[in-house]
Design a protein around this motif. Structure first.
Motif, mmCIF file in Angstrom:
data_model
loop_
_atom_site.group_PDB
_atom_site.id
_atom_site.type_symbol
_atom_site.label_atom_id
_atom_site.label_comp_id
_atom_site.label_asym_id
_atom_site.label_seq_id
_atom_site.Cartn_x
_atom_site.Cartn_y
_atom_site.Cartn_z
ATOM 1 N N PRO A 64 0.810 -1.207 0.000
ATOM 2 C CA PRO A 64 0.000 0.000 0.000
ATOM 3 C C PRO A 64 0.852 1.269 0.000
ATOM 4 C CG PRO A 64 0.031 -0.972 2.195
ATOM 5 C CD PRO A 64 0.996 -1.752 1.354
ATOM 6 N N HIS B 104 -4.543 -6.151 4.161
ATOM 7 C CA HIS B 104 -4.035 -5.536 2.936
ATOM 8 C C HIS B 104 -5.069 -5.590 1.800
ATOM 9 C CE1 HIS B 104 -1.433 -5.682 -0.861
ATOM 10 N NE2 HIS B 104 -1.413 -4.436 -0.436
ATOM 11 N N VAL C 128 -7.234 -2.642 2.553
ATOM 12 C CA VAL C 128 -6.533 -1.389 2.255
ATOM 13 C C VAL C 128 -6.417 -1.192 0.731
ATOM 14 C CG1 VAL C 128 -4.297 -0.214 2.458
ATOM 15 C CG2 VAL C 128 -5.280 -1.360 4.442
ATOM 16 N N PRO D 14 -1.177 0.592 8.515
ATOM 17 C CA PRO D 14 -1.313 -0.714 7.860
ATOM 18 C C PRO D 14 -0.378 -0.863 6.659
ATOM 19 C CG PRO D 14 -2.902 0.783 6.891
ATOM 20 C CD PRO D 14 -1.950 1.613 7.747
ATOM 21 N N ASP E 122 -0.298 -5.881 12.243
ATOM 22 C CA ASP E 122 -0.347 -5.496 10.836
ATOM 23 C C ASP E 122 -0.114 -6.732 9.980
ATOM 24 O OD1 ASP E 122 -0.574 -3.833 8.690
ATOM 25 O OD2 ASP E 122 1.388 -2.869 8.902
#
Ligand SMILES: *Cc1c(COP(=O)(O)O)cnc(C)c1O
Length: 713
Positions: free
Chosen positions: A309, A375, A378, A589, A612
């Motif tokens: 990300p 993830h 995100v 994150p 995370d």
């Protein structure tokens, strides 16, 4: 015996030519028994080892050591492995058995003797191929052969990173030149406005999976292009886009040159996304279908995995450069410049927007994923603008959490322990949760002793490395007291990672005095082993690294804090097999998954990590330690301070007391119960076998079926 005239030297060469040996310690021990010093001197490279020994020398040494039967046994095992029919893929692989999965990646981390990887992405790709091979999933890897690989790292007196590049010696690598149907060396060629770009192709055998590597160092190329594949992630935008053209378009042309029709194309990160364009071009040319139909058809069989990300982790190229390098290709697709650029733009009408490889990949794949549940979430938010009419939950990005290739990371001693408790075939059945119930039967003392012996092995490794480093740096106190560096009875924390700002490798140093108190505590001290590289052009990362290195140079606690240079596959393997605790402190994150912590699981290490990436879905209170509660703050400096506070608290209140809570025999039963929970419930879930099975069931089989429904050949 039909083969009795085959020399041991030849048999060892056959073993060395297939990277299968890298996850079979019984083969490695043949080399270390033959000549441990030579093995170390050639950096664990069996081809280099054999190139420096004659068949007679091998024969004589083998007789002295009675190695014949071990060599012959390993040779037979490899043969059986290659021919094995009952693997998962043969039973469940369906269409893939006629049309393989083609897996593209800019780097592959397979072993320290092949430095064509930089870090996590490459190691993951290597682990993916190894597990696909073990599970019998038909797969072909495609990557680049970097003549200088990634750099090796030395630190100077000030703790500043120095990068060292050496040319690989092809004759010392297990590479075979790939030939076309006419027996000629296969060469792929791509036209660009700055001249044609050519590459030859090498094959590296990874168990049952061939890995094709493109090498631009050929006569046909100008000097600049010869050096195109010299280094991993070196150079400017132009070099990088040409590398990616070679990987994506050149890689797809390897398949054409060998008459291979893929059932699935899996793009590991956006670097190889130009493969989509080559697939489209091919359909347009062969089937005479228009661009849009060809694009839709290709997207049926493309699987795309995004890995970060962090914005800088997504390649973006300016429009002029794209036109210069891909203008000729664009004309073949019959697209205008703007239409072509639209393939890589979030907002196609924004003429200033650069061409993003991730956007090309997302638009050109029916199936895409992030690498952990968090993830995935995100990534859906991050790429939401690509699908303005859809809500987050409808966005077509899913997730498959990464895993690690267990046999590549597991200590042989642990393997044996599992073999006696779980049965000899445990490693091929590890994705069945029920076999792990037997872990409860392992005696606490036996598990603890095994772990302690591995920790001692790690400590000896660190001392050897520290000795060399300290002699070079003139750290005489360390050299003189090298046998007192690190203590197997002290809680040992491993902290190794790429030094990038978001990974916050210095978080544990943020309250120096508090840390020094923990290190120097009279009855319950801790010790820390650091390692990691910074990207050669990331000065912020190098400053972070320097801070950590300088901390380790302090003579007041040099016996308890060490920095091991040149973090690579070898250093990682020693660390993950021997530490008590694996520390991971990214800024949530931003760590998409993180795989290094997964490597300690079956070795009996415990994770101490921010919630995370993968840890966010793995932590359950009795299988490791969480730093904080998953909170985030818009101001990253506030988040840093809070997480640091949580880190110290967790160390002081949970980790240290649990570790030092011993019975009269010195065994920490509560700690061992955490180890067992980890082994039982996390090892298999975060294995690459589970990961590859998920890809196969959820993506590959569907993609291959969708494709065969559309095409006749
Ligand atoms: C596993 C590994 C990584 C990836 O570690 P993360 O914690 O996932 O970033 C990087 N480098 C090496 C040498 C590794 O073995």
């Amino acid at each position: 015996m039909a083969n009795s005239n085959v020399t041991l030297h030849t048999r060892l060469r056959v073993l060395a030519m297939n990277l299968w040996w890298t996850w079979h310690p019984e083969v490695i021990s043949i080399f270390t028994d033959l000549d441990p010093y030579l093995w170390r001197r050639v950096d664990h490279n069996p081809i280099a080892f054999l190139n420096q020994t004659t068949p007679d020398e091998i024969e004589n040494r083998a007789s002295e050591l009675v190695l014949h039967s071990r060599i012959n046994y390993a040779f037979r095992r490899l043969d059986e492995y290659i021919k094995k029919r009952k693997a998962w893929g043969a039973v469940h692989g369906g269409n893939l058995n006629s049309r393989p999965v083609v897996y593209f990646s800019a780097e592959f981390g397979l072993h320290e003797s092949l430095p064509i990887y930089s870090g996590g992405l490459g190691i993951l790709a290597g682990d993916h191929l190894k597990s696909a091979s073990d599970m019998g999933i038909p797969m072909i890897g495609i990557g680049l052969l970097y003549q200088q690989g990634y750099f090796s790292q030395l630190l100077n007196q000030e703790g500043w990173q120095q990068e060292n590049y050496v040319n690989l010696d092809i004759k010392n690598l297990p590479l075979q030149a790939v030939r076309d149907a006419n027996g000629q060396p296969l060469v792929v060629m791509i036209d660009t406005r700055t001249g044609p770009l050519s590459a030859r192709v090498w094959k590296l055998q990874v168990g049952r999976v061939p890995l094709m590597l493109l090498d631009s160092n050929v006569e046909e190329n100008c000097k600049e292009d010869c050096e195109l594949t010299s280094r991993l992630y070196g150079g400017d935008d132009r070099l990088r886009i040409r590398q990616e053209i070679l990987l994506g378009i050149g890689g797809a042309r390897i398949l054409q040159g060998l008459n291979i029709f893929p059932g699935v194309v899996h793009l590991n990160e956006g670097h190889s996304a130009f493969a989509i364009l080559e697939g489209i071009r091919r359909y347009m040319e062969y089937d005479g279908i228009p661009f849009h139909r060809a694009h839709r058809r290709v997207s049926q069989y493309v699987v795309f995995t995004t890995h970060t990300p962090v914005a800088a982790g997504h390649d973006r190229f300016p429009p002029d450069l794209v036109e210069e390098q891909l203008g000729l290709f664009r004309e073949k697709l019959g697209l205008s410049h703007d239409d072509f650029m639209a393939l890589g733009r979030v907002n196609p009408s924004d003429k200033s927007e650069p061409f993003c490889m991730t956007v090309l990949a997302l638009k050109g794949s029916r199936r895409s994923n992030g690498v952990s549940a968090l993830h995935g979430h995100v990534s859906r938010l991050m790429w939401q603008p690509l699908w303005p009419s859809k809500s987050e939950s409808e966005s077509p990005i899913g997730h498959i959490t990464n895993g690690v290739h267990v046999l590549s990371w597991l200590a042989p001693q642990m393997y044996q322990l599992f073999e006696t408790r779980l049965g000899p075939d445990w490693s091929t059945r590890m994705v069945h949760p029920d076999i792990w119930e037997m872990v409860d039967e392992i005696d606490d003392g036996e598990l603890w002793e095994t772990h302690q012996s591995l920790k001692m092995r790690l400590i000896r490794f660190c001392r050897r490395r520290l000795h060399t480093q300290s002699v070079r740096l003139g750290h005489d106190e360390t050299v003189n007291l090298i046998d007192q560096i690190l203590d197997p009875d002290v809680l040992t924390i491993g902290c190794a990672r790429r030094f990038a700002a978001y990974k916050r490798g210095d978080l544990i140093l943020s309250q120096t005095e508090r840390l020094v108190q923990l290190i120097q505590d009279a009855s319950r001290p801790i010790q820390i082993i650091f390692a990691g590289k910074a990207h050669p052009r990331d000065d912020d990362g190098k400053r972070l690294l320097q801070r950590v290195a300088q901390f380790s140079y302090n003579t007041a606690y040099r016996n308890r804090v060490v920095f091991v240079e040149n973090y690579d596959y070898n250093v990682a393997r020693h660390l993950v097999q021997g530490v008590d605790v694996w520390l991971n402190t990214p800024q949530r994150p931003l760590e998409a998954c993180g795989t290094s912590g997964q490597k300690v699981l079956l070795n009996g290490g415990l994770n101490l990590s921010v919630l995370d990436g993968w840890w966010n879905e793995a932590y359950e209170g009795n299988n490791g330690f969480a730093i904080g509660h998953g909170g985030m703050h818009n101001d990253s400096s506030i988040q840093y301070k809070r997480d640091a506070e949580y880190l110290y608290e967790t160390l002081e209140k949970e980790v240290i007391p649990l570790y030092y809570d011993r019975d009269v025999g010195g065994i920490p039963h509560q700690w061992v119960s955490f180890m067992k929970n980890t082994i039982k419930t996390l090892g298999w879930r975060f294995s690459a076998d589970r990961m590859v099975k998920d890809y196969a069931e959820r993506f590959y089989l569907k993609a291959a079926t969708a494709l065969s429904a559309e095409t006749m050949y």
